[in-house]
Design a protein around this motif. Sequence first.
Motif, PDB file in Angstrom:
ATOM      1  N   PRO A   1       0.841  -1.203   0.000  1.00 20.10           N
ATOM      2  CA  PRO A   1       0.000   0.000   0.000  1.00 20.10           C
ATOM      3  C   PRO A   1       0.873   1.248   0.000  1.00 20.10           C
ATOM      4  O   PRO A   1       2.011   1.241   0.484  1.00 20.10           O
ATOM      5  CB  PRO A   1      -0.789  -0.134   1.308  1.00 20.10           C
ATOM      6  N   GLY A   2       0.366   2.315  -0.559  1.00 20.28           N
ATOM      7  CA  GLY A   2       1.123   3.556  -0.566  1.00 20.28           C
ATOM      8  C   GLY A   2       2.202   3.580  -1.631  1.00 20.28           C
ATOM      9  O   GLY A   2       2.150   2.844  -2.613  1.00 20.28           O
ATOM     10  N   ASP A   3       3.191   4.423  -1.405  1.00 18.54           N
ATOM     11  CA  ASP A   3       4.238   4.690  -2.389  1.00 18.54           C
ATOM     12  C   ASP A   3       5.589   4.678  -1.673  1.00 18.54           C
ATOM     13  O   ASP A   3       5.827   5.466  -0.762  1.00 18.54           O
ATOM     14  CB  ASP A   3       3.974   6.060  -3.032  1.00 18.54           C
ATOM     15  N   LEU A   4       6.478   3.788  -2.093  1.00 19.38           N
ATOM     16  CA  LEU A   4       7.794   3.684  -1.450  1.00 19.38           C
ATOM     17  C   LEU A   4       8.621   4.952  -1.603  1.00 19.38           C
ATOM     18  O   LEU A   4       9.487   5.236  -0.779  1.00 19.38           O
ATOM     19  CB  LEU A   4       8.578   2.510  -2.039  1.00 19.38           C
ATOM     20  N   THR A   5       8.412   5.705  -2.681  1.00 21.69           N
ATOM     21  CA  THR A   5       9.288   6.833  -2.993  1.00 21.69           C
ATOM     22  C   THR A   5       8.859   8.143  -2.355  1.00 21.69           C
ATOM     23  O   THR A   5       9.664   9.081  -2.288  1.00 21.69           O
ATOM     24  CB  THR A   5       9.357   7.052  -4.517  1.00 21.69           C
ATOM     25  N   GLY A   6       7.594   8.252  -1.916  1.00 21.58           N
ATOM     26  CA  GLY A   6       7.109   9.529  -1.417  1.00 21.58           C
ATOM     27  C   GLY A   6       7.105  10.590  -2.497  1.00 21.58           C
ATOM     28  O   GLY A   6       7.206  11.785  -2.215  1.00 21.58           O
ATOM     29  N   GLY A   7       7.012  10.159  -3.772  1.00 20.99           N
ATOM     30  CA  GLY A   7       7.015  11.095  -4.882  1.00 20.99           C
ATOM     31  C   GLY A   7       8.390  11.566  -5.298  1.00 20.99           C
ATOM     32  O   GLY A   7       8.524  12.398  -6.210  1.00 20.99           O
ATOM     33  N   LYS A   8       9.445  11.029  -4.680  1.00 18.61           N
ATOM     34  CA  LYS A   8      10.818  11.441  -4.991  1.00 18.61           C
ATOM     35  C   LYS A   8      11.363  10.673  -6.197  1.00 18.61           C
ATOM     36  O   LYS A   8      10.901   9.580  -6.534  1.00 18.61           O
ATOM     37  CB  LYS A   8      11.730  11.194  -3.791  1.00 18.61           C
ATOM     38  N   PHE A   9      12.356  11.258  -6.850  1.00 20.09           N
ATOM     39  CA  PHE A   9      13.016  10.632  -7.995  1.00 20.09           C
ATOM     40  C   PHE A   9      14.261   9.915  -7.473  1.00 20.09           C
ATOM     41  O   PHE A   9      15.248  10.545  -7.119  1.00 20.09           O
ATOM     42  CB  PHE A   9      13.402  11.678  -9.033  1.00 20.09           C
ATOM     43  N   ILE A  10      14.175   8.598  -7.423  1.00 23.23           N
ATOM     44  CA  ILE A  10      15.259   7.768  -6.903  1.00 23.23           C
ATOM     45  C   ILE A  10      15.706   6.805  -7.997  1.00 23.23           C
ATOM     46  O   ILE A  10      14.875   6.188  -8.674  1.00 23.23           O
ATOM     47  CB  ILE A  10      14.784   6.973  -5.667  1.00 23.23           C
ATOM     48  N   ALA A  11      16.995   6.695  -8.186  1.00 15.36           N
ATOM     49  CA  ALA A  11      17.552   5.742  -9.148  1.00 15.36           C
ATOM     50  C   ALA A  11      18.524   4.836  -8.409  1.00 15.36           C
ATOM     51  O   ALA A  11      18.801   5.032  -7.217  1.00 15.36           O
ATOM     52  CB  ALA A  11      18.255   6.470 -10.292  1.00 15.36           C
ATOM     53  N   GLY A  12      19.043   3.843  -9.105  1.00 13.09           N
ATOM     54  CA  GLY A  12      20.004   2.953  -8.457  1.00 13.09           C
ATOM     55  C   GLY A  12      20.432   1.823  -9.353  1.00 13.09           C
ATOM     56  O   GLY A  12      20.026   1.740 -10.520  1.00 13.09           O
TER      57      GLY A  12
ATOM     58  N   ARG B   1      21.543  11.230 -12.870  1.00 10.67           N
ATOM     59  CA  ARG B   1      21.369  12.664 -12.592  1.00 10.67           C
ATOM     60  C   ARG B   1      20.839  13.390 -13.820  1.00 10.67           C
ATOM     61  O   ARG B   1      19.986  14.283 -13.689  1.00 10.67           O
ATOM     62  CB  ARG B   1      22.710  13.283 -12.162  1.00 10.67           C
ATOM     63  N   ASP B   2      21.309  13.011 -14.999  1.00  9.90           N
ATOM     64  CA  ASP B   2      20.802  13.639 -16.220  1.00  9.90           C
ATOM     65  C   ASP B   2      19.298  13.394 -16.384  1.00  9.90           C
ATOM     66  O   ASP B   2      18.582  14.227 -16.945  1.00  9.90           O
ATOM     67  CB  ASP B   2      21.538  13.091 -17.447  1.00  9.90           C
ATOM     68  N   ALA B   3      18.826  12.249 -15.897  1.00  6.23           N
ATOM     69  CA  ALA B   3      17.402  11.921 -16.006  1.00  6.23           C
ATOM     70  C   ALA B   3      16.570  12.641 -14.960  1.00  6.23           C
ATOM     71  O   ALA B   3      15.340  12.686 -15.069  1.00  6.23           O
ATOM     72  CB  ALA B   3      17.207  10.410 -15.881  1.00  6.23           C
ATOM     73  N   GLY B   4      17.224  13.188 -13.922  1.00  3.51           N
ATOM     74  CA  GLY B   4      16.516  13.936 -12.895  1.00  3.51           C
ATOM     75  C   GLY B   4      16.557  13.339 -11.507  1.00  3.51           C
ATOM     76  O   GLY B   4      15.914  13.854 -10.584  1.00  3.51           O
ATOM     77  N   ALA B   5      17.298  12.261 -11.306  1.00  2.00           N
ATOM     78  CA  ALA B   5      17.355  11.610  -9.996  1.00  2.00           C
ATOM     79  C   ALA B   5      18.045  12.498  -8.970  1.00  2.00           C
ATOM     80  O   ALA B   5      19.001  13.208  -9.289  1.00  2.00           O
ATOM     81  CB  ALA B   5      18.075  10.274 -10.101  1.00  2.00           C
ATOM     82  N   ARG B   6      17.558  12.413  -7.718  1.00  2.00           N
ATOM     83  CA  ARG B   6      18.189  13.146  -6.612  1.00  2.00           C
ATOM     84  C   ARG B   6      18.906  12.198  -5.653  1.00  2.00           C
ATOM     85  O   ARG B   6      19.790  12.627  -4.908  1.00  2.00           O
ATOM     86  CB  ARG B   6      17.131  13.937  -5.840  1.00  2.00           C
ATOM     87  N   TYR B   7      18.499  10.939  -5.652  1.00  2.84           N
ATOM     88  CA  TYR B   7      19.115   9.928  -4.783  1.00  2.84           C
ATOM     89  C   TYR B   7      19.511   8.734  -5.653  1.00  2.84           C
ATOM     90  O   TYR B   7      18.797   8.386  -6.601  1.00  2.84           O
ATOM     91  CB  TYR B   7      18.144   9.463  -3.696  1.00  2.84           C
ATOM     92  N   PHE B   8      20.640   8.106  -5.286  1.00  2.00           N
ATOM     93  CA  PHE B   8      21.121   6.965  -6.059  1.00  2.00           C
ATOM     94  C   PHE B   8      21.495   5.836  -5.116  1.00  2.00           C
ATOM     95  O   PHE B   8      22.452   5.964  -4.320  1.00  2.00           O
ATOM     96  CB  PHE B   8      22.327   7.360  -6.915  1.00  2.00           C
ATOM     97  N   LEU B   9      20.758   4.728  -5.162  1.00  2.00           N
ATOM     98  CA  LEU B   9      21.049   3.553  -4.342  1.00  2.00           C
ATOM     99  C   LEU B   9      22.262   2.847  -4.932  1.00  2.00           C
ATOM    100  O   LEU B   9      22.219   2.360  -6.067  1.00  2.00           O
ATOM    101  CB  LEU B   9      19.836   2.625  -4.306  1.00  2.00           C
ATOM    102  N   THR B  10      23.338   2.777  -4.143  1.00  2.00           N
ATOM    103  CA  THR B  10      24.639   2.333  -4.634  1.00  2.00           C
ATOM    104  C   THR B  10      25.091   1.080  -3.900  1.00  2.00           C
ATOM    105  O   THR B  10      25.141   1.067  -2.664  1.00  2.00           O
ATOM    106  CB  THR B  10      25.695   3.442  -4.398  1.00  2.00           C
TER     107      THR B  10
END
Length: 364
Positions: A272-283, A307-316
């Motif tokens: 249920p809900g949204d894991l991202t909270g509407g944030k742009f996350i990549a990884g 980052r070019d795509a718009g991500a603010r967080y990157f799971l590394t």
Amino acid sequence: MPRRTATMLASLLMLIALLCAGVLIPVPYAEMSPGPTYNTLGEHNGECVLQISGSRSCETAGGHLNMTTVRVTGSEYRMNLVEAVYGWLAHDDVVVPHSTLYPDDKTPDQVDQQNAEEFTQSQESAKVAALRALKKPVTAHVIVGAVQKGAPAQGRLHAGDVIKSVDGTAVREPDDVAKLVTKHKPGQKVVFSVVPAKDVAAAEKRGKQPTGEERVTITTTKADKGPSRAIVGIQAGIDYTFPFRIDIKLADVGGPSAGLMFALGIVDRLSPGDLTGGKFIAGTGTIDDKGTVGPIGGIEMKTIGARDAGARYFLTPKENCAAAAKDVPSGLRLVKVHTIDDALTALEKIRKGDTAGLPKCTTG
């Protein structure tokens, strides 16, 4: 002609010759650059990337869990010296030996096949890791992964057959099969109890566990290589039965590095809900069926692409952190993860705005 003019003319001609040589001379290098990213929560080519029976649709409400890719030059492309020098100097390209991407002992088709197989395996591992993280039932089966041509098992066992037992002893891991077969001497018979692949496929369509075991007796033969031992000529593998159908619709992507983001996408769609909270996350990161996140190649290219795509967080992945931290694109925050649970915890912090405690990547 004045000596100064002659010297300048000779220098100019030499420079032109060097430039021409640089363009014409091939060098044994290939180029890597940032590739496209794909939102595992969204659509690609008009259909949901993750298609899960009984789950909600792939409307993202603005949130992103993007997998990242690396673009590479083709196996037949021959880079010239000028291109190699430009790549070495460029910030968003990496020049590597051609053999790094296309080993000399493999044909381009074999490399493509390996990438496709790794991509398929990463999808299966992502499904298992995601469902186990959600405490949903996953049933593992030991199967016939492949049958060697001309081997005793050819025509008797088939890829996809579920192996229940060997000589009456239940098998739970792929290695169990080889251990039980090699208890015999070459020329002796071994008895497999299997559920045929066709029955497995039919059961999956009905959403049920496969049944209907058959006994198959095979005469072993001697292995061609190594110490004398009995074999039947199969490669055992592992397969899973899921409580519902999960399809990943993303073509033209190879390798195992999307596993983590596929797993997180599946968790999001089944929660249920949204894991991202509407944030742009990549990884990025491989994942195994136990949820452990592994390292990948081209991390520097993937952070740039994200980052070019718009991500603010990157799971590394933990093992990639030091390399990624050496040159982080402006505006991108690296988050260190080693398991799917680490990633889910990080997503919760990002979702709640509690980012101070996010595990960081450092160069040390």
